[in-house]
Design a protein around this motif. Structure first.
Motif, PDB file in Angstrom:
ATOM      1  N   PHE A  48       5.134  57.992 -38.855  1.00  0.00           N
ATOM      2  CA  PHE A  48       4.991  59.016 -39.880  1.00  0.00           C
ATOM      3  C   PHE A  48       4.830  58.374 -41.255  1.00  0.00           C
ATOM      4  O   PHE A  48       5.309  57.255 -41.497  1.00  0.00           O
ATOM      5  N   PRO A  49       4.184  59.069 -42.196  1.00  0.00           N
ATOM      6  CA  PRO A  49       4.103  58.557 -43.562  1.00  0.00           C
ATOM      7  C   PRO A  49       5.491  58.274 -44.128  1.00  0.00           C
ATOM      8  O   PRO A  49       6.428  59.037 -43.903  1.00  0.00           O
ATOM      9  N   GLY A  50       5.582  57.161 -44.850  1.00  0.00           N
ATOM     10  CA  GLY A  50       6.873  56.757 -45.408  1.00  0.00           C
ATOM     11  C   GLY A  50       7.597  55.725 -44.577  1.00  0.00           C
ATOM     12  O   GLY A  50       8.605  55.165 -45.024  1.00  0.00           O
ATOM     13  N   THR A  51       7.085  55.456 -43.363  1.00  0.00           N
ATOM     14  CA  THR A  51       7.734  54.463 -42.505  1.00  0.00           C
ATOM     15  C   THR A  51       7.458  53.051 -43.024  1.00  0.00           C
ATOM     16  O   THR A  51       6.304  52.674 -43.203  1.00  0.00           O
ATOM     17  N   PRO A  52       8.500  52.263 -43.265  1.00  0.00           N
ATOM     18  CA  PRO A  52       8.287  50.885 -43.728  1.00  0.00           C
ATOM     19  C   PRO A  52       7.942  49.947 -42.576  1.00  0.00           C
ATOM     20  O   PRO A  52       8.403  50.137 -41.441  1.00  0.00           O
ATOM     21  N   ILE A  53       7.125  48.959 -42.873  1.00  0.00           N
ATOM     22  CA  ILE A  53       6.700  47.970 -41.882  1.00  0.00           C
ATOM     23  C   ILE A  53       6.887  46.593 -42.501  1.00  0.00           C
ATOM     24  O   ILE A  53       6.255  46.251 -43.499  1.00  0.00           O
ATOM     25  N   ALA A  54       7.768  45.799 -41.902  1.00  0.00           N
ATOM     26  CA  ALA A  54       8.121  44.492 -42.447  1.00  0.00           C
ATOM     27  C   ALA A  54       7.389  43.378 -41.720  1.00  0.00           C
ATOM     28  O   ALA A  54       7.056  43.503 -40.533  1.00  0.00           O
ATOM     29  N   PHE A  55       7.135  42.288 -42.429  1.00  0.00           N
ATOM     30  CA  PHE A  55       6.602  41.104 -41.776  1.00  0.00           C
ATOM     31  C   PHE A  55       7.684  40.489 -40.897  1.00  0.00           C
ATOM     32  O   PHE A  55       8.844  40.392 -41.295  1.00  0.00           O
ATOM     33  N   MET A  56       7.322  40.094 -39.683  1.00  0.00           N
ATOM     34  CA  MET A  56       8.256  39.403 -38.792  1.00  0.00           C
ATOM     35  C   MET A  56       8.495  38.002 -39.345  1.00  0.00           C
ATOM     36  O   MET A  56       7.564  37.334 -39.768  1.00  0.00           O
ATOM     37  N   ASP A  57       9.720  37.572 -39.319  1.00  0.00           N
ATOM     38  CA  ASP A  57      10.023  36.330 -40.015  1.00  0.00           C
ATOM     39  C   ASP A  57      11.210  35.619 -39.386  1.00  0.00           C
ATOM     40  O   ASP A  57      12.100  36.244 -38.803  1.00  0.00           O
ATOM     41  N   LYS A  58      11.220  34.304 -39.510  1.00  0.00           N
ATOM     42  CA  LYS A  58      12.384  33.507 -39.143  1.00  0.00           C
ATOM     43  C   LYS A  58      12.356  32.222 -39.958  1.00  0.00           C
ATOM     44  O   LYS A  58      11.301  31.781 -40.438  1.00  0.00           O
ATOM     45  N   LEU A  59      13.528  31.630 -40.136  1.00  0.00           N
ATOM     46  CA  LEU A  59      13.631  30.416 -40.939  1.00  0.00           C
ATOM     47  C   LEU A  59      13.083  29.221 -40.166  1.00  0.00           C
ATOM     48  O   LEU A  59      13.397  29.015 -38.997  1.00  0.00           O
ATOM     49  N   GLU A  60      12.253  28.433 -40.846  1.00  0.00           N
ATOM     50  CA  GLU A  60      11.748  27.190 -40.268  1.00  0.00           C
ATOM     51  C   GLU A  60      12.212  26.026 -41.136  1.00  0.00           C
ATOM     52  O   GLU A  60      12.067  26.055 -42.358  1.00  0.00           O
TER      53      GLU A  60
END
Length: 343
Positions: A149-161
């Motif tokens: 739905f509009p307003g849904t946040p989408i984050a970049f997948m991430d991990k510490l290297e």
């Protein structure tokens, strides 16, 4: 430093897209309350207080760049959607990135989550991205997210290297949050602010509201952040970054000279970003901005009633999931904070 890196690894996994920071706020709150720190939640700012809350004021923004669903199968860069643009002035690093856009987002993995709870909603990857001149924003194509739905946040997948002396992730500004939590774990007893929506130019408003709410003034607000540089060679020669000013205000705080003195005594290499930018413009024969910071806007808005300085970690790959700094920079910042705040 193992404790610090354990904290950082956990924080990086928690999404915190600009404007959708609540789940990250709740994670910070739990981590601090577990070690006995009092935490208060206000609109746009989480406030932590040690046993001597007036002994220090440290601030860091919690938001990271990401996407927002703005319609059926439509995804835009969160910081630059229409409702956020009123607070952007055109001269921030993030906005400069927008107008120098490349296809570096393609194939990056992303995760959708519920804004209120942080509940995981799905994973996909970016298939395409382009700059829409009409909306002045980046539009993303993502397969398999047509149910959002509009307003849904989408984050970049991430991990510490960690690769030798280098550490990489979407460090801006989760690395400063990790440092503050670590500081509380080793004895910091002052106040810390964790602000929302800095990448959309709004965080200073939340901080200002807190200071006005309690009629508190200070000339020793310390804002922690990362600072972009173009090459790895440059950041290998710098441990910490300070400022005399930004495009909005001059930083007049006793903290600035105190930090510089500590850096000299401890052989911590430092750079002043405003001096660096002026020299770069002079060399190239150009005229540009000294950058916009949360602190500068706060100083300007209060006519100097709130003053302070910045302390930043130099990085390359700014505003990507591969933003990189050196271990010596992290250690340098922590060493300075210990000297300033832990007696």
């Amino acid at each position: 430093m193992e404790i610090f890196y354990d904290i950082l690894k956990q924080l990086i996994r928690i999404p915190s897209v600009v404007g959708a920071e609540h789940p990250f706020f709740m994670f910070i709150k739990r981590e601090l309350e577990e070690i006995g720190v009092n935490v208060e939640y206000y609109d746009g700012v989480l406030v932590a207080k040690g046993k001597k809350p007036k002994s220090g004021y440290i601030s860091a923004h919690t938001d990271r760049h990401g996407l927002i669903c703005t319609g059926h199968n439509e995804f835009q860069y969160a910081a630059f959607i229409a409702k956020n643009k009123a607070d952007l002035t055109g001269d921030s690093n993030a906005e400069q990135l927008l107008h120098n856009f490349t296809a570096r987002f393609v194939d990056e993995k992303v995760q959708a989550y519920q804004q209120s709870s942080g509940t995981y909603l799905g994973i996909s990857s970016i298939k395409d991205a382009f700059l829409c001149q009409r909306r002045n924003n980046i539009i993303f194509k993502i397969d398999g997210f047509d149910y959002l739905f509009p307003g849904t946040p989408i984050a970049f997948m991430d991990k510490l290297e960690i690769n030798g002396d280098l550490i990489s992730a979407q460090l801006d500004n989760v690395i400063s949050i990790a440092i503050i939590i670590y500081m509380y774990s080793i004895g910091y007893q002052g106040t810390a602010f964790f602000t929302a929506s800095e990448e959309a130019g709004r965080s200073w408003r939340f901080l200002l509201e807190w200071f006005r709410r309690f009629d508190i003034k200070t000339n020793e607000l310390l804002v922690l952040d990362t600072s972009p540089y173009p090459t790895l060679e440059e950041i290998r020669n710098i441990d910490i970054v300070m400022r005399n000013r930004d495009s909005n205000a001059v930083f007049k705080s006793p903290l600035k000279n105190k930090i510089k003195k500590i850096a000299i005594e401890e052989n911590i290499r430092y750079d002043f970003k405003d001096i660096y930018l002026k020299a770069k413009m002079a060399k190239g024969g150009t005229v540009g901005s000294l950058g916009t910071t949360e602190l500068g806007r706060l100083i300007h808005a209060t006519k100097g009633e709130i003053q302070g300085t910045t302390l930043q970690i130099p990085t390359i790959g700014y505003h990507t999931v591969h933003e990189t700094t050196t271990k010596s920079s992290v250690e340098g910042m922590i060493a300075i904070l210990k000297k300033v705040y832990i007696k």
